[in-house]
Design a protein around this motif. Structure first.
Motif, short mmCIF file in Angstrom:
data_model
loop_
_atom_site.label_atom_id
_atom_site.label_comp_id
_atom_site.label_asym_id
_atom_site.label_seq_id
_atom_site.Cartn_x
_atom_site.Cartn_y
_atom_site.Cartn_z
N UNK A 122 43.73 72.63 5.04
CA UNK A 122 44.72 73.34 4.30
C UNK A 122 45.18 74.55 4.68
N UNK A 123 46.41 74.93 4.57
CA UNK A 123 46.80 76.21 5.18
C UNK A 123 46.65 76.52 6.54
N UNK A 124 46.10 75.70 7.38
CA UNK A 124 45.88 75.74 8.54
C UNK A 124 46.94 75.08 9.55
N UNK A 125 46.51 75.18 10.86
CA UNK A 125 47.44 74.47 11.97
C UNK A 125 47.25 73.13 12.15
N UNK A 126 48.23 72.14 12.42
CA UNK A 126 48.07 70.72 12.67
C UNK A 126 49.09 70.63 13.67
N UNK A 127 48.36 69.87 14.98
CA UNK A 127 49.26 69.68 15.85
C UNK A 127 49.46 68.04 16.13
N UNK B 129 46.42 65.55 16.60
CA UNK B 129 45.61 65.84 17.89
C UNK B 129 44.71 67.06 17.74
N UNK B 130 45.03 67.82 16.83
CA UNK B 130 44.26 69.13 16.46
C UNK B 130 44.41 69.54 15.00
N UNK B 131 43.65 70.14 14.21
CA UNK B 131 43.90 70.82 13.26
C UNK B 131 42.57 71.99 13.11
N UNK B 132 43.06 72.99 12.56
CA UNK B 132 42.25 74.25 12.53
C UNK B 132 43.08 75.46 12.10
N UNK B 133 41.87 76.45 12.27
CA UNK B 133 42.59 77.83 11.77
C UNK B 133 42.46 78.75 12.84
N UNK B 134 43.57 79.54 13.04
CA UNK B 134 43.78 80.32 14.34
C UNK B 134 44.12 81.93 13.57
N UNK B 135 43.47 82.65 14.31
CA UNK B 135 44.01 84.36 13.95
C UNK B 135 45.27 84.55 14.98
N UNK B 136 46.21 85.18 14.21
CA UNK B 136 47.18 85.39 14.60
C UNK B 136 48.11 84.40 15.10
N UNK C 214 38.95 68.69 16.38
CA UNK C 214 38.93 69.29 17.85
C UNK C 214 40.18 68.78 18.57
N UNK C 215 40.64 69.31 19.67
CA UNK C 215 41.54 68.59 20.26
C UNK C 215 41.25 67.39 21.08
N UNK D 129 48.18 61.64 26.36
CA UNK D 129 48.25 63.06 26.65
C UNK D 129 46.87 63.78 26.41
N UNK D 130 46.42 64.43 27.15
CA UNK D 130 45.07 65.25 27.01
C UNK D 130 45.59 66.65 26.35
#
Length: 162
Positions: free
Chosen positions: A65-70, A87-94, A118-119, A125-126
């Motif tokens: 939630x409120x993070x990034x999703x690829x 393929x990815x979900x998480x929180x990134x700084x910046x 995790x990726x 596609x890797x």
């Protein structure tokens, strides 16, 4: 054109109400909640990588939630958050960025703080995560000149950037 009979006219108007409500919910769930950070087509052109983030509360908050999703999806497919593959979900700084390194290799560049999904490889596609902190941008030339002048006037100063 609406019928002349008042009851038939009312029924026509009421039948449009559920359609309008469905259209509003569809728009809200797909466009007012999700923000597209980046979308980039693969070199081969068959797959698009979508970097999305949630900007409002949702009935389906996703993996982060409120993070990034690829999401990876066929290039022609709309609404990747529903029909693509996560393929990815998480929180990134910046800021975060995505870049194709090859037709079968995608890299996410971000300073990852917390990874929920995790990726993973999807659609052949890797997906990889480059989580090194992004370098700070160089100061403008005027600021650099002032820093050099300060260092020259007092080489033992703790403000020295060298």
């Amino acid at each position: 054109m609406l019928p002349k009979h008042p009851l038939a006219r009312l029924l026509c108007k009421l039948s449009l109400l559920p359609f309008a409500w469905f259209a509003f919910l569809f728009w809200f769930e797909n466009f007012a909640i999700w923000e597209t950070r980046a979308s980039i087509d693969s070199p081969a052109g068959g797959t698009t990588a979508h970097l999305l983030s949630l900007i409002h509360e949702s009935s389906k908050p996703g993996h982060a939630p409120y993070g990034l999703h690829l999401y990876l999806a066929p290039a022609w497919l709309p609404l990747p958050q529903h029909f693509g593959e996560l393929a990815f979900a998480g929180y990134c700084k910046g800021e975060a960025a995505i870049a194709w390194q090859a037709a079968d290799r995608l890299v996410i560049r971000c300073d990852a703080r917390k990874i929920r999904t995790p990726p993973t490889s999807r659609r052949g596609i890797r997906v990889e995560l480059d989580s090194r902190p992004q370098p700070a941008p160089a100061p403008p030339p005027a600021v650099r000149q002032v820093q050099e002048m300060l260092h020259q006037s007092n080489p033992d100063s703790p403000t020295s950037s060298r």
